[in-house]
Design a protein around this motif. Sequence first.
Motif, PDB file in Angstrom:
ATOM      1  N   PRO A 261      29.906  -1.043  -1.510  1.00 34.63           N
ATOM      2  CA  PRO A 261      29.829   0.338  -1.996  1.00 34.63           C
ATOM      3  C   PRO A 261      28.521   0.988  -1.578  1.00 34.63           C
ATOM      4  CG  PRO A 261      29.491  -1.214  -3.794  1.00 34.63           C
ATOM      5  CD  PRO A 261      29.886  -2.027  -2.606  1.00 34.63           C
ATOM      6  N   GLU A 262      28.561   2.286  -1.333  1.00 33.12           N
ATOM      7  CA  GLU A 262      27.364   3.003  -0.893  1.00 33.12           C
ATOM      8  C   GLU A 262      26.369   3.194  -2.027  1.00 33.12           C
ATOM      9  OE1 GLU A 262      28.435   6.631   0.955  1.00 33.12           O
ATOM     10  OE2 GLU A 262      29.625   5.700   2.548  1.00 33.12           O
ATOM     11  N   HIS A 263      26.871   3.278  -3.258  1.00 35.30           N
ATOM     12  CA  HIS A 263      25.999   3.538  -4.394  1.00 35.30           C
ATOM     13  C   HIS A 263      26.363   2.591  -5.537  1.00 35.30           C
ATOM     14  CE1 HIS A 263      24.774   7.172  -2.282  1.00 35.30           C
ATOM     15  NE2 HIS A 263      26.054   7.492  -2.148  1.00 35.30           N
ATOM     16  N   GLY A 264      25.506   2.566  -6.547  1.00 34.60           N
ATOM     17  CA  GLY A 264      25.805   1.800  -7.745  1.00 34.60           C
ATOM     18  C   GLY A 264      25.168   0.427  -7.738  1.00 34.60           C
ATOM     19  N   HIS A 265      25.474  -0.323  -8.784  1.00 34.40           N
ATOM     20  CA  HIS A 265      24.848  -1.619  -8.993  1.00 34.40           C
ATOM     21  C   HIS A 265      25.184  -2.621  -7.905  1.00 34.40           C
ATOM     22  CE1 HIS A 265      23.007  -0.773 -12.807  1.00 34.40           C
ATOM     23  NE2 HIS A 265      24.139  -0.363 -13.333  1.00 34.40           N
ATOM     24  N   ASP A 266      26.378  -2.482  -7.294  1.00 37.84           N
ATOM     25  CA  ASP A 266      26.832  -3.502  -6.354  1.00 37.84           C
ATOM     26  C   ASP A 266      26.628  -3.115  -4.895  1.00 37.84           C
ATOM     27  OD1 ASP A 266      27.551  -5.330  -8.193  1.00 37.84           O
ATOM     28  OD2 ASP A 266      29.680  -4.886  -8.196  1.00 37.84           O
ATOM     29  N   LYS A 267      25.718  -2.210  -4.613  1.00 36.28           N
ATOM     30  CA  LYS A 267      25.564  -1.756  -3.230  1.00 36.28           C
ATOM     31  C   LYS A 267      25.045  -2.853  -2.308  1.00 36.28           C
ATOM     32  CE  LYS A 267      20.989   0.316  -4.074  1.00 36.28           C
ATOM     33  NZ  LYS A 267      20.227   1.586  -4.048  1.00 36.28           N
ATOM     34  N   LYS A 268      24.465  -3.923  -2.861  1.00 36.76           N
ATOM     35  CA  LYS A 268      24.013  -5.044  -2.040  1.00 36.76           C
ATOM     36  C   LYS A 268      25.092  -6.105  -1.846  1.00 36.76           C
ATOM     37  CE  LYS A 268      19.042  -4.706  -2.936  1.00 36.76           C
ATOM     38  NZ  LYS A 268      17.803  -5.437  -3.273  1.00 36.76           N
ATOM     39  N   ASN A 269      26.216  -5.944  -2.528  1.00 37.02           N
ATOM     40  CA  ASN A 269      27.282  -6.937  -2.464  1.00 37.02           C
ATOM     41  C   ASN A 269      28.252  -6.638  -1.317  1.00 37.02           C
ATOM     42  OD1 ASN A 269      26.002  -7.691  -4.778  1.00 37.02           O
ATOM     43  ND2 ASN A 269      27.830  -7.740  -6.056  1.00 37.02           N
ATOM     44  N   TRP A 270      29.066  -7.617  -1.007  1.00 35.54           N
ATOM     45  CA  TRP A 270      30.164  -7.489  -0.062  1.00 35.54           C
ATOM     46  C   TRP A 270      29.714  -7.023   1.311  1.00 35.54           C
ATOM     47  CZ3 TRP A 270      33.854 -10.334  -1.557  1.00 35.54           C
ATOM     48  CH2 TRP A 270      34.194 -10.432  -2.908  1.00 35.54           C
ATOM     49  N   LYS A 271      28.643  -7.615   1.802  1.00 30.37           N
ATOM     50  CA  LYS A 271      28.187  -7.342   3.154  1.00 30.37           C
ATOM     51  C   LYS A 271      28.610  -8.512   4.043  1.00 30.37           C
ATOM     52  CE  LYS A 271      24.425  -4.308   1.790  1.00 30.37           C
ATOM     53  NZ  LYS A 271      22.984  -3.964   1.897  1.00 30.37           N
ATOM     54  N   MET A 272      29.586  -8.244   4.877  1.00 25.75           N
ATOM     55  CA  MET A 272      30.184  -9.288   5.703  1.00 25.75           C
ATOM     56  C   MET A 272      29.205  -9.755   6.779  1.00 25.75           C
ATOM     57  SD  MET A 272      33.963  -9.078   7.399  1.00 25.75           S
ATOM     58  CE  MET A 272      34.902 -10.545   7.822  1.00 25.75           C
ATOM     59  N   PHE A 273      29.330 -11.011   7.142  1.00 24.65           N
ATOM     60  CA  PHE A 273      28.530 -11.649   8.183  1.00 24.65           C
ATOM     61  C   PHE A 273      27.048 -11.777   7.805  1.00 24.65           C
ATOM     62  CE2 PHE A 273      31.869  -9.698  11.153  1.00 24.65           C
ATOM     63  CZ  PHE A 273      32.705 -10.781  10.983  1.00 24.65           C
ATOM     64  N   THR A 274      26.730 -11.700   6.533  1.00 24.49           N
ATOM     65  CA  THR A 274      25.378 -12.000   6.068  1.00 24.49           C
ATOM     66  C   THR A 274      25.328 -13.462   5.627  1.00 24.49           C
ATOM     67  OG1 THR A 274      25.898 -11.308   3.813  1.00 24.49           O
ATOM     68  CG2 THR A 274      25.026  -9.619   5.311  1.00 24.49           C
ATOM     69  N   ASP A 275      24.146 -13.924   5.183  1.00 27.80           N
ATOM     70  CA  ASP A 275      24.018 -15.334   4.824  1.00 27.80           C
ATOM     71  C   ASP A 275      24.939 -15.718   3.673  1.00 27.80           C
ATOM     72  OD1 ASP A 275      22.516 -13.695   3.203  1.00 27.80           O
ATOM     73  OD2 ASP A 275      20.735 -14.967   3.193  1.00 27.80           O
ATOM     74  N   HIS A 276      25.179 -14.815   2.717  1.00 29.03           N
ATOM     75  CA  HIS A 276      26.077 -15.139   1.608  1.00 29.03           C
ATOM     76  C   HIS A 276      27.495 -15.425   2.122  1.00 29.03           C
ATOM     77  CE1 HIS A 276      22.928 -12.340   0.131  1.00 29.03           C
ATOM     78  NE2 HIS A 276      22.815 -13.249  -0.812  1.00 29.03           N
ATOM     79  N   TYR A 277      27.926 -14.646   3.100  1.00 29.25           N
ATOM     80  CA  TYR A 277      29.261 -14.819   3.675  1.00 29.25           C
ATOM     81  C   TYR A 277      29.394 -16.182   4.348  1.00 29.25           C
ATOM     82  CZ  TYR A 277      33.271 -14.046   6.757  1.00 29.25           C
ATOM     83  OH  TYR A 277      34.467 -14.156   7.415  1.00 29.25           O
ATOM     84  N   TRP A 278      28.406 -16.547   5.160  1.00 32.04           N
ATOM     85  CA  TRP A 278      28.502 -17.813   5.892  1.00 32.04           C
ATOM     86  C   TRP A 278      28.324 -19.013   4.966  1.00 32.04           C
ATOM     87  CZ3 TRP A 278      30.838 -16.900  10.111  1.00 32.04           C
ATOM     88  CH2 TRP A 278      30.582 -15.740  10.853  1.00 32.04           C
ATOM     89  N   LEU A 279      27.481 -18.896   3.948  1.00 39.04           N
ATOM     90  CA  LEU A 279      27.352 -19.982   2.984  1.00 39.04           C
ATOM     91  C   LEU A 279      28.673 -20.207   2.248  1.00 39.04           C
ATOM     92  CD1 LEU A 279      23.822 -19.196   1.502  1.00 39.04           C
ATOM     93  CD2 LEU A 279      24.451 -21.216   2.849  1.00 39.04           C
ATOM     94  N   ALA A 280      29.343 -19.121   1.897  1.00 41.78           N
ATOM     95  CA  ALA A 280      30.639 -19.249   1.225  1.00 41.78           C
ATOM     96  C   ALA A 280      31.653 -19.933   2.129  1.00 41.78           C
ATOM     97  CB  ALA A 280      31.143 -17.867   0.814  1.00 41.78           C
ATOM     98  N   ARG A 281      31.580 -19.655   3.424  1.00 44.73           N
ATOM     99  CA  ARG A 281      32.523 -20.278   4.358  1.00 44.73           C
ATOM    100  C   ARG A 281      32.240 -21.762   4.558  1.00 44.73           C
ATOM    101  NH1 ARG A 281      32.576 -19.646  10.852  1.00 44.73           N
ATOM    102  NH2 ARG A 281      30.757 -20.967  10.475  1.00 44.73           N
ATOM    103  N   ASP A 282      30.965 -22.131   4.671  1.00 45.33           N
ATOM    104  CA  ASP A 282      30.618 -23.479   5.109  1.00 45.33           C
ATOM    105  C   ASP A 282      30.368 -24.472   3.989  1.00 45.33           C
ATOM    106  OD1 ASP A 282      30.840 -22.538   7.679  1.00 45.33           O
ATOM    107  OD2 ASP A 282      28.689 -22.171   7.923  1.00 45.33           O
ATOM    108  N   MET A 283      30.327 -24.028   2.752  1.00 46.34           N
ATOM    109  CA  MET A 283      30.102 -24.958   1.648  1.00 46.34           C
ATOM    110  C   MET A 283      31.290 -25.908   1.502  1.00 46.34           C
ATOM    111  SD  MET A 283      29.103 -24.041  -2.311  1.00 46.34           S
ATOM    112  CE  MET A 283      27.619 -23.172  -1.791  1.00 46.34           C
ATOM    113  N   GLU A 284      30.983 -27.175   1.245  1.00 39.17           N
ATOM    114  CA  GLU A 284      32.042 -28.161   1.051  1.00 39.17           C
ATOM    115  C   GLU A 284      32.947 -27.748  -0.107  1.00 39.17           C
ATOM    116  OE1 GLU A 284      32.714 -30.789   2.865  1.00 39.17           O
ATOM    117  OE2 GLU A 284      30.990 -30.657   4.211  1.00 39.17           O
TER     118      GLU A 284
END
Length: 562
Positions: A261-284
């Motif tokens: 989202p462009e504004h609001g509390h979650d504007k830092k969330n759901w950014k694809m291809f960032t470290d959070h995305y790859w950690l979610a993919r590669d975690m056992e």
Amino acid sequence: MDWPPASPRQRLTGCGLCSYILLTTFIATFLLLGLSDSSIHHGLRGTIPKFDFPDFDSLPSFYKELPESDVNLYDGKSRFIFIGDVHGMNESLHDLLTKLSWDPSHDTIFFAGDLLAKSTHPTSLSVWDFIYTNHLDTQGRQVIYPVRGNHDQMVVQWRAWRIWFERLTYSSQRRHWRMFSPLPFSSFLNRLITTSSKDDSDAAPIHTGRDFLNLVEAEWVIATSSPGTSAPDPEEYVDIARKRARGTWREAWWARIPEAPEHGHDKKNWKMFTDHYWLARDMEDEQAEWLMKEVPLVNWVRSLHAFVAHAGVLPGDPTLDMDDRRQPLARVPREVGEGRVRGEDGKKFPVRSQGQRPLRLSKPTSLNASAGMDIPSLRRLQEQAILTRVPQNTDPWVVLNMRSVMDDGDVTRKMDEGTPWSDLWADAMRRCKGFGILGENELYSASGEDLEEEETDGDDGKSESHTFKKHKLRCYPSTVVYGHAATRGLDVKRWSFGLDTGCLYGRRLTALVLSRKNSANDEDEREEEEEMFKSMKFGDADARIKARLVSVECPNLEDEDA
């Protein structure tokens, strides 16, 4: 009969008009039904248009209650070790544990969240692998208790989304979505090579979510590894990819990938291809499942009367006065049955916890301990009420992100606005004067004794004088251990301990170490401890808990992102 009679052309025109109205009504109704729900829940407080996502927060339990019988310092050799934000700094974590001479047979570790992300991908995975591998001792007893931080929660959301997305399948002929059993990766490659020329046609060459992710992730790797070019910004890359997908078979897949989202509390969330995305993919798989199902937002350590939460916990609703009868610390709690507690407004509320059920207590008529009252049980109910009766403490975003509270009671993650929440906690805990001997429905009166000057423990553990110009509260103090505030650094108050000392930014990784005082040995060890550690008070005055801070230096990764 109307005169003159309608001509055949007039009759035909009338029929055409009716048909046109009916057709228009049908199409409009169809479109409205298809587009009526444009609100999407995609995470903590987040909404985006176009698709109705399931809940990806994965919060089976908001807090975990750790009973005194299971987690305590009864053994003279036992220690509790609380560690601040690690952010994947694996080497620093092991340096700290080495300095502490960590022994899983006697030590219990509590992490204050943000264990993952923002450092390097391999080291973040190594930190979580260490925690998961060692969270049980040889007897099967849990000895490591993490809580989620805001960055850990982003990993959880991406992982939950990925599980859902990979099992989607789509038939372009039937326009039908359903769950599926994924194909082998080799099958995906063969189909992609033979059908790549159809990329812009209406017939989709890819029919499964897993295959689509394999495709877009491969494209991202190519885009970031091209020689002579700088790596693209993930947000810009994804935005362009979404726009290019419009009108093609890819559009339906991209619609099922959440947007930041462009504004609001979650504007830092759901950014694809960032470290959070790859950690979610590669975690056992088993490690990800443990994070999603077993790691809460708050660990409630009953033997210490303490809470461990990443951002913190509020003592009451900041939109009300602390002595308002609706505040948990203003009155003595009452229990009304297993699984539900009655608040001071008379309403019942459910308990979302992982641990024991609430005790069944008879309705007290006096708070005189000699009359048979169980003060520890009442304290338990009051601490439980802090977690369940303060509205802000039941909001995951607050517990994960809070740093300050504005004058109107709104919670913010900003450092330079409002009042640090730990100051509000300190003020409330200073006003806690026990349950007293009054009837349960009475508040402390606004008598002159509430305004008298008295000596208390200051934030640095030393005695100082305060003049309280507020009502005393019917409560016993509790302690909060937290992280999330690297800019403020080590933030030690009498009833709260902020342990995020900026290891990620090349400063230090800090641990708070608790053990039982041993009168025979304390004098001999005092000089040595004063050279190595900073000691302070923790918990009740008569708890005989020895508290000290231990830290190690961290390498500088030159990452200035807050």
